[in-house]
Structures are given as C-alpha cells and as structure tokens.
Write a protein that holds these residues in place. Structure first.
Motif, PDB file in Angstrom:
ATOM      1  N   GLN A 323       0.853  -1.221  -0.065  1.00  0.00           N
ATOM      2  CA  GLN A 323      -0.078  -0.055  -0.069  1.00  0.00           C
ATOM      3  C   GLN A 323       0.888   1.229  -0.123  1.00  0.00           C
ATOM      4  OE1 GLN A 323      -3.777   0.372   0.165  1.00  0.00           O
ATOM      5  NE2 GLN A 323      -2.857   2.110  -0.744  1.00  0.00           N
ATOM      6  N   MET A 324       1.822   1.091   0.767  1.00  0.00           N
ATOM      7  CA  MET A 324       2.652   2.446   0.974  1.00  0.00           C
ATOM      8  C   MET A 324       3.583   2.734  -0.444  1.00  0.00           C
ATOM      9  SD  MET A 324       6.176   2.945   3.156  1.00  0.00           S
ATOM     10  CE  MET A 324       7.264   2.085   2.018  1.00  0.00           C
ATOM     11  N   ARG A 325       3.685   1.496  -1.268  1.00  0.00           N
ATOM     12  CA  ARG A 325       4.498   1.666  -2.379  1.00  0.00           C
ATOM     13  C   ARG A 325       3.559   2.171  -3.318  1.00  0.00           C
ATOM     14  NH1 ARG A 325       9.266  -0.723  -2.968  1.00  0.00           N
ATOM     15  NH2 ARG A 325      10.342  -2.123  -1.356  1.00  0.00           N
ATOM     16  N   LYS A 326       2.146   1.740  -3.402  1.00  0.00           N
ATOM     17  CA  LYS A 326       1.260   2.290  -4.379  1.00  0.00           C
ATOM     18  C   LYS A 326       1.011   3.729  -4.210  1.00  0.00           C
ATOM     19  CE  LYS A 326      -3.640   1.651  -5.572  1.00  0.00           C
ATOM     20  NZ  LYS A 326      -4.807   1.098  -5.345  1.00  0.00           N
ATOM     21  N   VAL A 327       1.034   4.395  -2.881  1.00  0.00           N
ATOM     22  CA  VAL A 327       1.095   5.676  -2.606  1.00  0.00           C
ATOM     23  C   VAL A 327       2.131   6.357  -2.975  1.00  0.00           C
ATOM     24  CG1 VAL A 327       0.875   7.498  -0.801  1.00  0.00           C
ATOM     25  CG2 VAL A 327      -0.614   5.383  -0.753  1.00  0.00           C
ATOM     26  N   ILE A 328       3.251   6.012  -3.004  1.00  0.00           N
ATOM     27  CA  ILE A 328       4.609   6.633  -3.607  1.00  0.00           C
ATOM     28  C   ILE A 328       4.431   6.660  -4.927  1.00  0.00           C
ATOM     29  CG2 ILE A 328       6.717   6.639  -3.588  1.00  0.00           C
ATOM     30  CD1 ILE A 328       7.042   5.223  -0.829  1.00  0.00           C
ATOM     31  N   LYS A 329       3.899   5.594  -5.470  1.00  0.00           N
ATOM     32  CA  LYS A 329       4.119   5.517  -6.881  1.00  0.00           C
ATOM     33  C   LYS A 329       2.999   6.491  -7.472  1.00  0.00           C
ATOM     34  CE  LYS A 329       3.368   2.306 -11.017  1.00  0.00           C
ATOM     35  NZ  LYS A 329       3.052   1.151 -11.515  1.00  0.00           N
ATOM     36  N   GLU A 330       1.714   6.767  -6.817  1.00  0.00           N
ATOM     37  CA  GLU A 330       0.685   7.672  -7.235  1.00  0.00           C
ATOM     38  C   GLU A 330       0.964   8.943  -6.992  1.00  0.00           C
ATOM     39  OE1 GLU A 330      -2.764   6.252  -5.659  1.00  0.00           O
ATOM     40  OE2 GLU A 330      -3.122   4.274  -6.767  1.00  0.00           O
ATOM     41  N   GLN A 331       1.458   9.261  -5.805  1.00  0.00           N
ATOM     42  CA  GLN A 331       1.506  10.682  -5.375  1.00  0.00           C
ATOM     43  C   GLN A 331       2.925  11.151  -5.320  1.00  0.00           C
ATOM     44  OE1 GLN A 331      -1.141  12.332  -4.998  1.00  0.00           O
ATOM     45  NE2 GLN A 331      -2.461  10.581  -5.041  1.00  0.00           N
ATOM     46  N   ALA A 332       3.983  10.566  -5.509  1.00  0.00           N
ATOM     47  CA  ALA A 332       5.378  11.028  -5.440  1.00  0.00           C
ATOM     48  C   ALA A 332       6.347  10.298  -6.606  1.00  0.00           C
ATOM     49  CB  ALA A 332       5.891  10.644  -4.215  1.00  0.00           C
TER      50      ALA A 332
END
Length: 442
Positions: A323-332
């Motif tokens: 989930q963290m990796r997904k957020v980083i990919k989407e938002q950063a």
C-alpha cells in the motif's frame, strides 16, 4: 544512528511479570504519572487548557512533520516528503472523516535552535500533532510541544526524551530496541564484537544497550570505539575495530557500525582494511543500512554481504508494504527523496496511519490536540497492517524499562544481507523488552 553533538507475524503475548519486574514497572508508571501531574500543575502547560483545534466542522486537520535536510550529518528528507505524499493521497480520496489533511514541514538542520523553532512554529500554526518526524534534539523540541499540548506521534526514536515525555507516542522501540536486538542477534553468531558509534550524547547509550543484548545470550561485552558522526574518513576506527574483532583466532568476530548516514563512509575504509581480516563479519541496524545502500555499494559484492541487521519492521520487499509503495507511485513518482526501503520513510507512513486511526475514532467530534491525546491515552488500539504489533499507549501497555517509560513496542526483526538483498533471518517479531528492562543493571 546519530545523536546530539557534545558542546511476524503477530508476536506472542508476553506472560504476566512477577517479582522484581513488577516493581520496575511500578517505577516506570510512577515516572509518567509524575510527569502528567507536573503538566497539570502548569496553567498553560502540556495543553491542559482546551486543546488546539485543527479540524472543527469541515476545517482541515493541520499537522507537521520535520526532519534534518542538507546537513553534514544524518539527513532524512524522505520523511517530510512521505508526509506530503500521504496527504495528497488522503485528500484525493475524501480526506479523513471528511477533513482535508494539511501537512506543514520543517527542517531542523540537526540543530537545537532550529529544532525548537520547528516546535514553536507548530504551536503558532495551531497544528494538532507532530507526526512521523526525526530530530536528535528531543529536549529542545519537546518542551515547546508540551507547553502547547501538542502530541508527538511516531517519532524516529533517536533520543531518550521521546520515550519519557507524556506527550510522546512512539510507534517503535527506537535506537534502544535496535541495539538491544542486535546484541541478541549477534550473541549466538559472533566471537568478539567491536562497536563503532558516534561520539555524541545519544551515542553514549549504545554500548550499554548492545552489551545488554549480548549478555542476554551469554556473550561477553563488546568493545566501544567512538567516532565523529560527521567525519570524512574512518581509517583509524576501522583498524582498531578489526583488530579487536579478530582478537580470538578461534572465533569469527563482528564489527558493528552504528554511524547513521556515515556508515557508508566507514565501510569505504572497512572494505580496504578487511582484506587482512577475511573472517570478520559485520552487524548494523536499519537506519545505518538499507537496500539502496547495499545496491549502491555493489549489491552481492558489497562489503555488507552476510551482514546481520536488526530493524523495527518487516523487510522492504514484504507485501505488507504494498500500500505504501502504491501511494508513493501515485503521489510521489519521480521524487527521489522518498526511498520505500528507508526506515524513516517507513516510520512516517506508519505514524500517519496511526493519526488516521485516531481521527476516525473521534467520529464527528472536533479534532483537537487534546482530543487526540485523550483518544491515545484512553486505550485506543491501532493496527498497522501487521507492520508492527497492535499499538496502544495506556499505562498497562508500557514495558517495564525505567529509562524508557513511554516505550510500548519493543519488537524488532532480524534480517541478513543475502545475495545482495535484505532478507528475513528469522520469521516474525522478536520481543526485546526483557533485555531493555535489565539494560540499566548490566
């Protein structure tokens, strides 16, 4: 791992302690109770007056994250960057209970004055919490936070003050748990152990904690080698450490580097000098080593191959981080400040999920610093997707370590560098609370 300069799976439930351990826990609780009473006696201190409001009605919830950046010593730019990415993700999905999340960031410059300025700015900006932050200067920033009643949620754990302030809510065991855990990890695997650590106030506690872990496994105490945390080379320290670690020709010794960002500099010297000591192994902790450092120094041929590493969380390749990796990919995406394998980034991610759980628990109530503290103090249990054990900050959840009375999570993970990758050496979490409880007597 740095300090202030001088000028499992779900872990098993621990059995009920008896005897002398009970008296130790009473002392730990008494320290906190005394701190709370002291706060209550100050008219404007510790936020006993109505808490700062950061999310009434549809107002945004304002928080702050700080960390040192662009300094000669340890830097953690990924932590405020992760906080900003988290806010973008949360706000893109409706906020928390309808509230937008507003994240302020601050650079503490690894300096006591700037750390205090960050805390005073947090009070001036009416933040309801400081979340997922790193600073070596606990005494400088905690006093202004306590005066304003602002909780400190999920600090990195680099100073003892984070484990004593009644307004601090740690999510990991900080440097104390890492060093105690590393001592246990190396106790059955190494001969003589030589520690190289910062010549700082916080660094002074590291030999005690490492030796407590070694002693728990029936191992002799290691040797202590001080070094400047901002040195540009460590040839002398390397030579001394290798000599001490190889003092027993019948056993493979280990050198432990606990120099934070300067570990790579130390290992440059270590790689050259180690040729004369091929049997000497290495040990370190997450924060001084991560996967990106292994990759940048040669992967499988790096000097870290075979190193024993103690961390707070599962290895970075674990699916629990998806989930963290997904957020980083989407938002950063493209923000090279954020390394998902960095322990600081991981700590910020978990700390913000704790904040989210707290705000959700308050329902339609005003989101204030006081309300957040009451929720945390009154037994709110927070799950973190098995990245840590379930967290709770009631008195009953404190471990019986007098020196660390706010510590509630003393679990670590044992890892090893294998074929150029950080891998789990032992499944699940390892509880080092008993080692920490006895560290002051070692």
């Amino acid at each position: 791992m740095t300090g202030r300069r001088r000028t499992s799976t779900t872990p098993p439930v621990r059995p009920q302690r008896t005897g002398s351990r009970v008296s130790t826990k009473v002392k730990a609780r008494a320290l906190i109770a005394g701190a709370v009473v002291a706060c209550a006696s100050i008219a404007v201190g510790c936020g006993v007056v109505p808490g700062i409001t950061g999310g009434s009605g549809d107002d945004p919830i304002t928080v702050m994250t700080w960390a040192p950046q662009d300094t000669p010593a340890t830097n953690k730019p990924g932590m405020p960057a992760m906080a900003e990415a988290y806010a973008r993700w949360i706000n893109a999905n409706g906020g928390i209970n309808g509230h937008k999340l507003k994240v302020l960031t601050c650079n503490d410059h690894n300096d006591t004055v700037y750390a205090a300025k960050c805390a005073r700015r947090a009070a001036d900006e009416n933040v309801v919490a400081v979340v997922g932050s790193y600073s070596q200067h606990g005494r400088s920033f905690l006093a202004p936070l306590e005066a304003a009643g602002i909780p400190y949620i999920g600090g990195y754990g680099v100073t003892d003050d984070e484990f004593s302030s009644p307004l601090s809510y740690p999510i990991n065991g900080g440097e104390p748990a890492l060093l105690a855990g590393l001592g246990e990890q190396l106790g059955k695997k190494c001969g003589p152990v030589a520690l190289v650590r910062p010549d700082t106030v916080a660094g002074d506690q590291l030999p005690v904690l490492l030796n407590a872990g070694l002693k728990a496994e029936g191992h002799a105490a290691g040797t202590d080698q001080r070094a400047a945390e901002d040195a540009t080379e460590y040839s002398r320290q390397t030579e001394l450490a290798l000599g001490r670690a190889s003092s027993d020709p019948l056993k493979q010794g280990c050198v432990v580097s606990a120099l934070g960002d300067r570990t790579e500099t130390f290992m440059d010297s270590f790689r050259r000098d180690r040729q004369d000591y091929p049997k000497v192994g290495t040990g370190t902790v997450l924060g001084s080593l991560d996967q990106s450092l292994i990759d940048s120094t040669g992967g499988q041929s790096s000097p870290y191959e075979g190193a024993h590493v103690t961390g707070w969380y599962p290895v970075a390749s674990d699916k629990r981080w998806d989930q963290m990796r997904k957020v980083i990919k989407e938002q950063a995406f493209g923000d090279n400040r954020i390394d998902p394998a960095d322990a600081g980034v991981q700590t910020t991610w978990i700390a913000y999920n704790v904040l989210k759980s707290v705000v959700e628990s308050l329902g339609d109530s005003p989101i204030t610093s006081l309300a957040i503290r009451h929720a945390l103090d009154n037994g709110l249990k927070v799950t973190t997707g098995r990245l840590t054990p379930t967290l709770s900050w009631r008195y009953e959840d404190l471990i019986a370590a007098v020196d660390f009375p706010r510590l509630v999570n003393a679990h670590v993970t044992f890892q090893v560098v294998r074929k150029g990758q950080l891998a789990s050496e032992r499944n699940g979490f390892i509880d080092v609370s008993r080692t920490l409880e006895t560290a002051d007597s070692n």
